[in-house]
Design an enzyme around this catalytic site. Structure first.
Site, PDB file in Angstrom:
ATOM      1  N   LYS A  43      27.498  81.459  10.523  1.00 20.40           N
ATOM      2  CA  LYS A  43      26.165  81.732  10.018  1.00 20.40           C
ATOM      3  C   LYS A  43      26.120  82.666   9.035  1.00 20.40           C
ATOM      4  O   LYS A  43      25.789  82.359   8.117  1.00 20.40           O
ATOM      5  CB  LYS A  43      25.053  81.979  11.159  1.00 20.40           C
ATOM      6  CG  LYS A  43      23.701  81.961  10.461  1.00 20.40           C
ATOM      7  CD  LYS A  43      22.558  82.519  11.452  1.00 20.40           C
ATOM      8  CE  LYS A  43      22.293  81.631  12.592  1.00 20.40           C
ATOM      9  NZ  LYS A  43      21.129  80.641  12.448  1.00 20.40           N
TER      10      LYS A  43
ATOM     11  N   ARG B 151      19.756  86.847  14.527  1.00 23.99           N
ATOM     12  CA  ARG B 151      20.071  85.830  15.176  1.00 23.99           C
ATOM     13  C   ARG B 151      21.693  85.851  15.352  1.00 23.99           C
ATOM     14  O   ARG B 151      22.330  86.410  14.487  1.00 23.99           O
ATOM     15  CB  ARG B 151      20.139  84.776  13.977  1.00 23.99           C
ATOM     16  CG  ARG B 151      18.560  84.172  13.744  1.00 23.99           C
ATOM     17  CD  ARG B 151      18.601  83.032  12.809  1.00 23.99           C
ATOM     18  NE  ARG B 151      17.259  82.667  12.378  1.00 23.99           N
ATOM     19  CZ  ARG B 151      16.579  83.037  11.394  1.00 23.99           C
ATOM     20  NH1 ARG B 151      17.047  83.833  10.635  1.00 23.99           N
ATOM     21  NH2 ARG B 151      15.363  82.450  11.274  1.00 23.99           N
TER      22      ARG B 151
ATOM     23  N   GLY C 183      22.450  76.596  20.287  1.00 24.33           N
ATOM     24  CA  GLY C 183      21.438  76.852  21.351  1.00 24.33           C
ATOM     25  C   GLY C 183      21.911  77.808  22.391  1.00 24.33           C
ATOM     26  O   GLY C 183      21.421  78.036  23.385  1.00 24.33           O
TER      27      GLY C 183
ATOM     28  N   MET D 292      23.192  81.064  22.329  1.00 25.16           N
ATOM     29  CA  MET D 292      23.093  82.252  22.248  1.00 25.16           C
ATOM     30  C   MET D 292      21.564  82.584  22.087  1.00 25.16           C
ATOM     31  O   MET D 292      20.964  81.887  21.567  1.00 25.16           O
ATOM     32  CB  MET D 292      24.075  83.036  21.578  1.00 25.16           C
ATOM     33  CG  MET D 292      25.305  83.212  22.248  1.00 25.16           C
ATOM     34  SD  MET D 292      26.526  84.071  21.110  1.00 25.16           S
ATOM     35  CE  MET D 292      26.778  82.939  20.041  1.00 25.16           C
TER      36      MET D 292
ATOM     37  N   ARG E   1      25.815  74.836   7.745  1.00 20.82           N
ATOM     38  CA  ARG E   1      26.961  74.950   8.267  1.00 20.82           C
ATOM     39  C   ARG E   1      27.535  73.364   8.172  1.00 20.82           C
ATOM     40  O   ARG E   1      26.894  72.403   8.160  1.00 20.82           O
ATOM     41  CB  ARG E   1      26.931  75.442   9.777  1.00 20.82           C
ATOM     42  CG  ARG E   1      26.194  74.294  10.563  1.00 20.82           C
ATOM     43  CD  ARG E   1      25.823  75.068  12.024  1.00 20.82           C
ATOM     44  NE  ARG E   1      24.788  74.148  12.567  1.00 20.82           N
ATOM     45  CZ  ARG E   1      24.395  74.723  13.617  1.00 20.82           C
ATOM     46  NH1 ARG E   1      24.422  76.024  14.221  1.00 20.82           N
ATOM     47  NH2 ARG E   1      23.219  73.956  14.393  1.00 20.82           N
TER      48      ARG E   1
ATOM     49  N   HIS F 196      48.587  51.951  38.462  1.00 17.91           N
ATOM     50  CA  HIS F 196      48.356  50.449  38.060  1.00 17.91           C
ATOM     51  C   HIS F 196      46.980  50.317  37.353  1.00 17.91           C
ATOM     52  O   HIS F 196      47.037  49.657  36.272  1.00 17.91           O
ATOM     53  CB  HIS F 196      48.720  49.884  39.274  1.00 17.91           C
ATOM     54  CG  HIS F 196      48.408  48.333  38.971  1.00 17.91           C
ATOM     55  ND1 HIS F 196      47.230  47.667  39.278  1.00 17.91           N
ATOM     56  CD2 HIS F 196      49.119  47.229  38.669  1.00 17.91           C
ATOM     57  CE1 HIS F 196      47.226  46.392  38.818  1.00 17.91           C
ATOM     58  NE2 HIS F 196      48.474  46.127  38.419  1.00 17.91           N
TER      59      HIS F 196
ATOM     60  N   ARG G  30      56.629  44.454  28.865  1.00 20.90           N
ATOM     61  CA  ARG G  30      56.861  44.616  30.375  1.00 20.90           C
ATOM     62  C   ARG G  30      57.129  43.170  30.879  1.00 20.90           C
ATOM     63  O   ARG G  30      56.128  42.340  31.127  1.00 20.90           O
ATOM     64  CB  ARG G  30      56.043  45.401  31.131  1.00 20.90           C
ATOM     65  CG  ARG G  30      55.875  46.870  30.977  1.00 20.90           C
ATOM     66  CD  ARG G  30      54.883  47.492  31.677  1.00 20.90           C
ATOM     67  NE  ARG G  30      55.013  48.882  31.672  1.00 20.90           N
ATOM     68  CZ  ARG G  30      53.938  49.704  30.995  1.00 20.90           C
ATOM     69  NH1 ARG G  30      53.223  49.224  30.257  1.00 20.90           N
ATOM     70  NH2 ARG G  30      54.081  51.137  31.082  1.00 20.90           N
TER      71      ARG G  30
ATOM     72  N   ARG H 144      61.585  44.713  27.757  1.00 20.36           N
ATOM     73  CA  ARG H 144      62.209  45.563  28.798  1.00 20.36           C
ATOM     74  C   ARG H 144      62.774  44.719  29.991  1.00 20.36           C
ATOM     75  O   ARG H 144      61.915  43.729  30.437  1.00 20.36           O
ATOM     76  CB  ARG H 144      61.377  46.435  29.340  1.00 20.36           C
ATOM     77  CG  ARG H 144      62.027  47.510  30.480  1.00 20.36           C
ATOM     78  CD  ARG H 144      61.021  48.423  31.079  1.00 20.36           C
ATOM     79  NE  ARG H 144      60.004  47.795  31.662  1.00 20.36           N
ATOM     80  CZ  ARG H 144      58.925  48.373  32.407  1.00 20.36           C
ATOM     81  NH1 ARG H 144      58.915  49.910  32.022  1.00 20.36           N
ATOM     82  NH2 ARG H 144      58.134  47.880  32.946  1.00 20.36           N
TER      83      ARG H 144
ATOM     84  N   SER I 281      64.162  54.664  24.072  1.00 23.13           N
ATOM     85  CA  SER I 281      62.959  54.808  24.096  1.00 23.13           C
ATOM     86  C   SER I 281      62.478  55.688  25.592  1.00 23.13           C
ATOM     87  O   SER I 281      62.966  55.477  26.588  1.00 23.13           O
ATOM     88  CB  SER I 281      62.156  53.382  24.483  1.00 23.13           C
ATOM     89  OG  SER I 281      60.851  53.315  24.638  1.00 23.13           O
TER      90      SER I 281
ATOM     91  N   THR J  80      57.871  58.115  29.246  1.00 20.75           N
ATOM     92  CA  THR J  80      57.534  59.383  29.814  1.00 20.75           C
ATOM     93  C   THR J  80      56.595  59.375  30.983  1.00 20.75           C
ATOM     94  O   THR J  80      56.132  60.270  31.384  1.00 20.75           O
ATOM     95  CB  THR J  80      56.943  60.232  28.593  1.00 20.75           C
ATOM     96  OG1 THR J  80      55.909  59.149  28.010  1.00 20.75           O
ATOM     97  CG2 THR J  80      57.673  60.870  27.717  1.00 20.75           C
ATOM     98  N   ASN J  81      56.192  58.083  31.465  1.00 16.16           N
ATOM     99  CA  ASN J  81      55.487  57.858  32.774  1.00 16.16           C
ATOM    100  C   ASN J  81      56.403  58.466  33.815  1.00 16.16           C
ATOM    101  O   ASN J  81      56.131  59.440  34.685  1.00 16.16           O
ATOM    102  CB  ASN J  81      55.105  56.571  32.704  1.00 16.16           C
ATOM    103  CG  ASN J  81      53.935  55.987  31.877  1.00 16.16           C
ATOM    104  OD1 ASN J  81      53.535  57.082  31.117  1.00 16.16           O
ATOM    105  ND2 ASN J  81      53.953  54.719  31.452  1.00 16.16           N
TER     106      ASN J  81
ATOM    107  N   CYS K  41      57.462  55.139  24.703  1.00 14.33           N
ATOM    108  CA  CYS K  41      56.772  54.065  25.328  1.00 14.33           C
ATOM    109  C   CYS K  41      55.663  54.476  26.703  1.00 14.33           C
ATOM    110  O   CYS K  41      55.066  53.485  27.251  1.00 14.33           O
ATOM    111  CB  CYS K  41      57.222  52.676  25.555  1.00 14.33           C
ATOM    112  SG  CYS K  41      58.600  52.683  26.474  1.00 14.33           S
TER     113      CYS K  41
ATOM    114  N   TYR L  48      59.241  56.307  16.003  1.00 11.59           N
ATOM    115  CA  TYR L  48      58.157  55.648  16.380  1.00 11.59           C
ATOM    116  C   TYR L  48      57.487  55.926  17.878  1.00 11.59           C
ATOM    117  O   TYR L  48      58.042  56.527  18.620  1.00 11.59           O
ATOM    118  CB  TYR L  48      58.176  53.887  16.467  1.00 11.59           C
ATOM    119  CG  TYR L  48      58.928  53.482  17.557  1.00 11.59           C
ATOM    120  CD1 TYR L  48      58.286  53.040  18.758  1.00 11.59           C
ATOM    121  CD2 TYR L  48      60.246  53.250  17.376  1.00 11.59           C
ATOM    122  CE1 TYR L  48      59.001  52.735  19.715  1.00 11.59           C
ATOM    123  CE2 TYR L  48      61.239  52.871  18.313  1.00 11.59           C
ATOM    124  CZ  TYR L  48      60.568  52.300  19.635  1.00 11.59           C
ATOM    125  OH  TYR L  48      61.016  51.890  20.664  1.00 11.59           O
TER     126      TYR L  48
END
Ligand code: PEP
Ligand code: MG
Length: 922
Positions: free
Chosen positions: A41, A111, A120, A122, A378, A499, A605, A664, A811, A814-815, A878, A898
């Site tokens: 502000k 203010r 809202g 403060m 703002r 799943h 898959r 895969r 690839s 990462t799960n 993936c 990618y």
């Protein structure tokens, strides 16, 4: 002029840090770039004044001063008093009035204003400086007694609430706070006189209200309301500082991740009055429509009122102009109609501000006797649709350049656009009404409202007539039909890669998993949550983006169809450097993915063809294969399976029209596919030619203690090379036949769950043999395909240089890589993740966003090592994190070729990738 600061630590006048920055015509010390020090502000008030806009003069006490206030045990730093006194003098001069003066009194507002907006959260005190000394002078000067006492009653209310109660740490029981009590006094008087609105109150009424207010304050808070301008000002400043640590502000900071040590600035500004009569007003506006992004000036104003009245919602504000008319305000006059000259001035300011800030702004203004003043501007908050539309429009209007337009839309805002969502206002109402019954993990974005169905079959039946939500302890492959039929999925167990989560996200379906407070009784078809029981058919609403579960129906809004989306994504692609592919397992998903801009499939898959619609026959053949115990039996089953696999892969290759498709090889733990019903078991035993007893023995032998680390992935191919051979034949024959039709395709064969190069060598021998056979069959000289591996096991990361010797690409899965690195089961993390997040042990769910320290370290190592062996090794990801913005940025920085994610997340991944590239180029 201010004489004395209560609670200063040392004597006034001592030189020290610069804590006070002036703003106003030709006297601004600050500018818009100083948000950290002056708060949003304060910085923008200084900037507006610098632009020559009508900003009432004032000064900002810095955020640094607030931090020092707390460090000093809630005492003002010593040099503050002198700096404030000097600033007040300058403001007095500029305004031609004097603070606390009997004849010509200046009133001030206090203010808050933090670095980042905390709307809202403060406190504010207006009309500071009204006392028995100054009131008569102001009455005389304005010749408006009503206005003076209206301002006075507001001051008493705000001051007693903010300074005397909240800042003193007094916590009255709900409904018994001083503000509520004073409100009650005023309401009672209005009622007794039959008034509808505050503006009906007469001078006599207001005077009585002020006296009653003061008496109540003294009685309740044990102290009189201060009848002295200077005391009021310092009380206001201290209270705004303290409001930084008020309950509301602290919890808002937790949610928004705002650090506690930022502090708030205090803006002390000359008051201008919107409550001086019918030619005075106050209003708020947005330079464009914050809901749609339309290039229309949008706002509301209230005649004869102060700012708080607009927010309080006690009066229906008038529309600013015709564009702002709606059902509630259509009978009220607009500012454009009532004060055309002032409206034009405001409209010009709107245009100047947009040109200057190059963004949509949220502004606050006051009109005092037809004279316009700007009190705030703002960057305005906006919906996802508005963010996108404004970015495109402002780019077309040449207000912003391409990179700025791309950075203007957050990935979360874009995601919001791709799914129908719960109406946020209705959701807030439901939350306030206590209908938020539990929370789980936000597994599938968007919203869903439907009747509860406890089984997949019931969901299919109910889903035909009306929307339903499938509620399960956790889902398994046999539930997919019901999951398809339901509008939303809710589970008590499971994590972000369980799943239910994977399937739901793949379909862009709303899903909440791991809501551990749900106690489901599948037989009774009931669910108990915190003592309340819900049954089949009861309505529930899900917010899959937040993981919230509500009892009852909440209104939805369809945010999906946006004509600007395509244009925006085209712009995004101009700046994106990393590829984006999709995880898709069917021609339908492939089509969606391509339409969303996917440049290929990063994960097909194979096992998904065994779930859901039309899966009966291939699933039957797969089950036969799994339960075979001799090579002969297995080869027979594999041959039966072959045409289904080939057809499925061919359809997807065709749908991708020459784009790369990574197929895969079969991965899942086999026991997942064993039939559970006696009927199915009997049918299968008969088809294999064995007894039910023998069937059950074989099924039992397939059970594993730890299936996620058991006989799955490449291990299946090692034990059953004929299964690998069948899949390779299906892929290569499909590709060869499409090639003959003139459809180019280069399949990428991906071997899952590998941990050593010997596994790759073993499988590649099978692949090479089948490739020769296919070449011969189709009379081809060459067959184009790649063979690569998923990297899902830490050992494979560590030995990536060797793995790359036998891989055309990597690839990252990462799960599994996250599961194996943390040792957290991806299906069970929902049971304890909440505690880890609450206690701050983990900053985020690593199955949602890549753990950059651990898993990320392994990824970076594997990329480096893999490319040491093969300079141009193609590397992708993936796992589910591939569609999450922060992870996408990490992948870009780690040099991945990618990311691949579910089709509905492709646009978000594209945006995150483009934003990462833009940031890196800065
Ligand atoms: C992975 O593990 O990241 C992956 C994509 O494979 P799945 O989820 O099928 O195990
Ligand atoms: Mg995996």
């Amino acid at each position: 002029m201010v004489k004395k600061a209560a609670g200063t630590t040392r004597s006034a006048g001592k030189a020290g840090k610069k804590y006070v920055y002036l703003f106003g015509k030709n006297m601004s010390d600050g500018n818009a770039s100083m948000k950290e020090l002056l708060g949003g502000k304060g910085a923008n008030l200084a900037e507006m004044a610098k632009l020559g806009l009508p900003v009432p003069a004032g000064f900002t006490i810095t955020t640094e001063c607030c931090v020092d206030f707390f460090k000093g045990g809630m005492k003002n730093p010593a040099c503050l008093e002198a700096q404030v006194n000097a600033a007040v003098e300058k403001v007095e001069k500029k305004m031609g009035m004097k603070f606390g003066d009997k004849v010509n009194p200046l009133l001030l507002a206090c203010r808050s204003g933090a670095r980042s907006s905390m709307p809202g959260m403060m406190e504010t005190v207006l009309n500071i400086g009204l006392s028995s000394e100054t009131i008569p002078g102001l009455v005389k000067k304005t010749n408006n007694e009503r206005f003076v006492f209206d301002s006075y009653r507001r001051l008493i209310m705000m001051y007693s609430d903010v300074v005397m109660e909240k800042a003193e740490g007094i916590e009255p029981a709900s409904g018994l706070g001083i503000r509520k009590q004073l409100d009650g006094i005023m309401e009672e008087l209005k009622k007794s006189k039959g008034y509808k609105s505050d503006t009906d109150l007469s001078v006599v009424d207001l005077k009585k209200i002020c006296e009653d207010f003061k008496a109540r304050v003294k009685k309740e808070l044990g102290k009189p309301f201060p009848d002295d301008a200077v005391t009021q000002l310092w009380g206001g400043i201290g209270a705004v500082f303290k409001s930084w640590n008020g309950k509301k502000a602290v919890s808002y900071r937790r949610i928004e991740g705002i650090p506690d040590d930022w502090g708030t600035a205090v803006n002390v500004q000359s008051m201008v009055f919107g409550n001086m009569g019918d030619d005075s007003a106050t209003g708020v506006a947005f330079t464009r429509d914050p809901a749609t992004g339309d290039d229309k000036f949008y706002g509301e104003w209230l005649i004869n009122a102060q700012g708080e009245d607009v927010v309080a919602g006690t009066r229906t504000p008038n529309p600013l102009n015709n564009c702002t008319r709606n059902e509630q305000n259509k009978h009220l006059l607009s500012m454009q109609e009532m004060l055309p000259a002032t409206y034009k001035e405001l409209f010009d300011i709107r245009n100047r501000l947009e040109k200057h800030y190059k963004d949509m702004l949220d502004i606050e203004f006051t009109i005092q006797n037809k004279v316009l003043y700007m009190l705030q501007c703002r960057v305005g908050k906006r919906t996802g649709a508005a963010a996108l539309n404004m970015a495109v429009d402002m780019y077309n209007q040449k207000l912003i350049d391409g990179p700025t337009a791309v950075m203007r839309v957050t990935p979360t805002q874009l995601d919001e656009l791709l799914h129908p969502i719960l109406d946020s206002k209705a959701e807030k109402k439901a939350q306030d009404a206590g209908l938020l019954i539990c929370k789980g993990l936000p597994a599938g974005p968007g919203g869903a409202v439907g009747a509860l169905a406890f089984t997949s079959e019931k969901a299919c039946e109910m889903g035909k007539k009306a929307p339903c939500i499938l509620i399960r302890e956790e889902t398994n492959p046999e539930d997919v039909e019901g999951m398809r039929a339901a509008v939303g999925i809710l589970t008590a167990r499971g994590g972000m890669t369980s799943h239910a989560a994977l399937v739901a996200r793949g379909w862009g379906k709303c899903c909440v998993v791991g809501a551990a407070d749900l106690h489901i009784d599948e037989h009774a078809k009931t669910v108990k949550v915190n003592g309340k029981t819900y049954k089949e058919g009861d309505m529930m609403s899900l917010n899959g983006s937040k993981g919230h579960v509500y009892a009852g129906s909440i209104d939805m809004i369809d945010a999906s169809e946006n004509p600007g989306l395509k244009k925006f994504l085209k712009l995004v692609d101009k700046y994106r450097k990393m590829g984006v592919r999709a995880n898709a397992d069917s021609p339908e998903d492939a089509e969606i993915a391509r339409n969303f801009g996917a440049e290929g499939i990063g994960l097909f898959r194979t096992e998904h063809m065994f779930y859901g619609k039309n899966s009966e026959k291939p699933l039957f053949a797969l089950r036969k294969m799994i339960l075979s115990s001799t090579l002969e039996e297995r080869v027979k089953a594999v041959n039966e399976l072959f045409p289904f696999v080939k057809k499925d892969i061919m359809a997807t290759l065709k749908a991708m029209k020459g784009l790369p498709v990574t197929v895969r090889l079969l991965d899942p733990p086999l026991h997942e596919f064993i039939p559970h019903t006696k009927e199915q078991q009997e049918e299968l035993s008969k088809s294999i030619g064995i007894t039910l007893k023998e069937f059950l023995v074989r099924a039992e032998s397939l059970k594993e203690s730890n299936p996620m680390m058991g006989h799955r992935g490449v291990r299946l191919g090692v034990t059953y090379p004929e299964v690998t051979a069948m899949q390779i034949r299906a892929i290569l024959e499909a590709s060869a036949e499409l090639g003959k039709e003139g459809i180019k395709c280069i399949p990428e064969i991906m071997i899952p769950v590998t941990c050593c190069v010997q596994e790759l060598k073993d499988q590649k021998a099978v692949i090479a043999k089948v490739a020769e056979e296919v070449k011969a069959k189709y009379n081809l000289r060459r067959l184009n395909f790649l063979v690569g591996t998923m990297i899902e096991i830490p050992r494979a990361c560590l030995l990536a240089a060797e793995m790359a010797e036998e891989s055309d690409f990597f690839s990252f899965g990462t799960n599994d890589l996250t599961q194996m690195t943390f040792g957290f089961s991806r299906d069970d993390i929902g049971g304890f993740l909440g505690d880890y997040l609450d206690k701050g042990i983990l900053a985020a769910d690593p199955f949602q966003t890549i753990d950059q320290d651990g898993v990320g370290y392994l990824i970076k190592h594997a990329v480096k090592e893999g490319r040491r062996t093969k300079k141009d090794l193609k590397v992708g990801i993936c796992g589910e994190q591939g569609g999450e913005a922060k992870s996408v940025e990490f992948c870009f920085k780690a040099g991945l070729s990618y990311v691949s994610c579910s089709p509905f997340r492709v646009p978000v991944a594209c945006l995150a990738a483009a934003q990462a590239a833009i940031k890196a180029a800065k």
